[in-house]
Write a protein that holds these residues in place. Structure first.
Motif: not given
Length: 758
Positions: A635-636, A662-664, A746-749, A753-754
């Motif tokens: 997914m983009r 992050r666009g979600f 923030l980066s861990d989350l 998810v990515h």
């Protein structure tokens, strides 16, 4: 004179008065002027005459009824051998049968109280008590002590103001005739109030006269049959054995027996001496009278005098008070586990006390049994419960702090995104972020102690792991402390979290360094150990099997014995303020326990300390069954829809903003029930569930399993401030799930998810 006759006389007097009044009103009516006055006086005269006629009729009926009742009572009781009376409500005697007339005289006294006043004490109180009970219950009975024996006095209520009394007399079987007077033993009878009712000639000669009360004869008020008492004899105090027999009508029959001339019974002493059970005898004051051979050997006693409180301690109140309660029969006896003071503080005995009477004198028999093992087991249980309670508290506090730290560090990350490194506020935000991380590390230590931290166990070669750690340890100990590392042969692998194991070793080494401010040596040794039988030590039992043992030894100041039981408790420290948190050893304890290992310590003041760490040898297990995986989705950024379920509003606010940056597309729910309500819309497409594990109401795994029944391809991220291990069983049954521990950045989350999309 019967009650009917008395009432008839009263009615006659009343009728005469009414007739006189009627005559006066009649004469006044004749002489009055005016027909109105004449009519009024005539009416009054006629009314009084009618009242006299009615009264005469009623009087006749009452007299006739009373006469019939008297006749029935007379027919029933006249020939009864038991004295019987009937009285009115005021106690006046209305009737006596023949036996009552022969015993008390015909109509002796106007009242029953007067008839009985010379036969027992306080007859008015007894009769009033019985008559009151008869009014309530219809009948009553009571045995009353007299000088001739006792009377069974019974009463029945036969009409609203009439009572039938029966007096059954029982002669004293020993206090009358020749029985009591012929006894050579001093003897007396007394009532429950202590009034002496009778004493024989032997008692009167002993006391020098006729006694009146028990408290003037005996020095103590509480008299027990079979015990030795002091008697106030005419020639001075003397001791005797008291024997008491229950008499009729609540009487007490008391006899005095002579005290045995010799108190030494060799046969009894021999039996007591050779009983294979430790026995002690104490007098009422707690002085040791006698100890048999088994007790002397157990307690290491000699012939020197001893007191109960000198031999035992640890009851929580003076032990002599317990013994006194047994002697005075406030307690029937019982057992307590006490410290044997003559054997040291670590030896405990179960002491069972029983009251006894020996040659008339009260004493206490103590039966001893070794209870050291029982007391040790109790201490182990109490300590384990204490550590468990502290662990639960620490884990709960850490969980709540993890939620706070997630919100603090997360919003700090959001602020850092809007500030460049040359911004004046950037350094302040970095300080906030660093201190939040330090707080997270401290919370991690609390979770380690409570065994609720997230571990990532792996196969570890101890020799290799400790060798890699040596460089860092040398930097920690400094120049004045020497570090030695020694590996055992044939050391098998263990399974643990490598990072946490390194933390345990570093904590032990740092503590060892601080215990040697003047310098010294720290030795780290490993050994392969095979236990054929289970090993019991301190409060733990090691099963038989193969173990890898790590020993950390120092040459420092050692640990005081009174502190040994507390060293693994969180926040317990002997260092000055600012030099330590008190979490080093508690963290090591929690990590080792959570890894399936054991930790023990040996120490003596001035000789250093030695910590033992036992880890089971890890034997490779078959690979876990493959968890079904959904198809990989490419997914983009910005295409994914995330359902975020978190009950803590600050954490939910940070996580939703981070994912949206992050666009979600993020849908939020504050509880599991709200999330399931959102999913009832079939048009709603969800790609990932991000959910807290512990929430009010339905927990994370439960609602996720329900949601996956209709949406089996959705991937799941569980977040929690507790350990991943608490989730593992539920998570194994949930495909495509992963775990993210709080506090997260923030980066861990976003990275997690990515990763679920790839």
């Amino acid at each position: 004179m019967t009650k009917g006759f008395r009432q008839t006389a009263k009615f006659e007097r009343g009728a005469f008065i009414l007739l006189v009044a009627a005559a006066i009103f009649g004469a006044t009516a004749v002489l009055a002027v005016g027909w109105m006055w004449q009519l009024g006086f005539a009416t009054a005269s006629i009314t009084l005459i009618m009242l006299v006629i009615f009264q005469k009729g009623s009087s006749a009926l009452v007299a006739k009824s009373a006469s019939r009742q008297d006749m029935r009572i007379n027919d029933l009781l006249q020939n009864d051998a038991t004295p019987c009376f009937t009285t009115d409500g005021y106690g006046q005697i209305l009737y006596q049968n023949g036996a009552a007339q022969r015993r008390f005289g015909p109509d002796q006294g106007a009242t029953l109280v007067a008839a009985l006043k010379d036969h027992f004490a306080a007859p008015s109180a007894v009769l009033y008590r019985l008559q009151s009970r008869a009014n309530s219950l219809g009948a009553a009975r009571e045995d009353v002590t007299t000088q001739r024996g006792h009377i069974r006095l019974s009463v029945h209520k036969i009409s609203p103001q009439r009572y039938l009394w029966r007096l059954e007399e029982f002669a004293d079987r020993i206090s009358t005739g020749r029985g009591a007077e012929s006894l050579s033993l001093p003897m007396l009878t007394a009532n429950r109030s202590g009034v002496v009712l009778f004493s024989n000639d032997a008692m009167r000669r002993l006391l020098g006269g006729r006694p009146k009360r028990l408290d003037r004869i005996f020095s103590k008020q509480l008299l027990r049959s079979g015990e030795e008492v002091e008697v106030a004899a005419a020639q001075g105090p003397l001791r005797a054995i008291l024997a008491e027999i229950e008499g009729h009508g609540e009487r007490r029959e008391i006899y005095l027996l002579p005290v045995a001339a010799s108190r030494n019974d060799q046969t009894v002493l021999t039996d007591f001496e050779h009983v294979p059970v430790p026995l002690l005898k104490f007098d009422p004051k707690g002085t040791l009278i006698e100890a048999n051979k088994a007790a002397r050997d157990l307690m290491k006693l000699d012939d020197s005098p001893a007191q109960f409180h000198e031999l035992f301690d640890g009851l929580g109140r003076p032990v002599v008070d317990w013994l006194s309660d047994i002697v005075s029969e406030k307690l029937p006896g019982g057992s307590e586990v006490l410290c044997a003071r003559t054997l040291g503080d670590e030896v405990f005995l179960q002491v069972t006390l029983r009251r006894m009477v020996e040659l008339g004198r009260p004493a206490v028999l103590a039966v001893l049994q070794d209870a050291t093992a029982l007391k040790t087991l109790e201490a182990q249980f109490v300590q384990s419960q204490k550590m468990q309670a502290i662990g639960q508290l620490a884990g709960g506090v850490a969980h709540d702090f993890n939620n706070l730290l997630t919100a603090i560090s997360g919003h700090c990350d959001l602020l850092l995104l809007r500030h460049k490194s040359d911004d004046p506020q950037y350094s302040d935000l970095i300080q906030i972020h660093q201190n939040a991380n330090r707080a997270a590390a401290l919370v991690g230590q609390l979770l380690a102690f409570s065994r609720k931290q997230t571990l990532k166990p792996e196969r570890i070669d101890l020799s290799e792991a400790l060798s890699d750690l040596t460089h860092l340890l040398n930097r920690l100990v400094g120049e004045r402390v020497r570090l030695r590392l020694s590996h055992g042969a044939d050391l098998g692998p263990i399974r643990a979290d490598k990072r946490q194991l390194e933390q345990v070793i570093m904590n032990l080494v740092v503590n060892a360094r601080d215990a040697m401010p003047g310098g010294g040596t720290i030795s780290i040794e490993t050994e392969a150990l095979h236990l054929r039988d289970e090993l019991r030590r301190d409060r733990a039992i090691l099963p038989a099997g193969d173990y890898a043992v790590i020993r950390v030894r120092d040459t420092g100041c050692g640990i005081a014995p009174e502190r040994m039981a507390k060293i693994f408790e969180p926040f317990f420290t002997t260092k000055r303020v600012g030099e330590g948190t008190g979490l080093g050893l508690s963290t090591a304890y929690g990590i080792v326990k959570q890894s399936g290992g054991y930790i023990f310590v040996d120490s003596a003041e001035g000789e250093g300390s030695l910590f033992h760490l036992y880890f089971p040898i890890y034997k490779d297990a078959p690979e876990d069954a493959a968890v079904p995986q959904a198809k990989s989705m490419v997914m983009r950024q910005g295409d994914g829809v995330v359902l975020l379920v978190e009950d803590e509003a600050p954490v939910r606010a940070f996580a939703s903003r981070a994912l949206r940056l992050r666009g979600f597309t993020v849908l939020e729910a504050d509880c599991a029930e709200a999330a399931l309500d959102l999913l009832e819309d079939p048009k709603l497409d969800i790609d990932i569930f991000v959910t807290d594990v512990v929430m009010p109401g339905m927990d994370g795994p439960t609602w996720v399993r329900k949601a996956l029944e209709a949406r089996p391809d959705v991937r799941v991220i569980f977040v929690s401030g507790y350990a991943e291990e608490s989730l593992s069983e539920s998570q194994l049954r949930i495909p495509n799930s992963t775990f993210l521990a709080k506090p997260f950045s923030l980066s861990d989350l976003t990275d997690t998810v990515h990763a679920q999309f790839n």
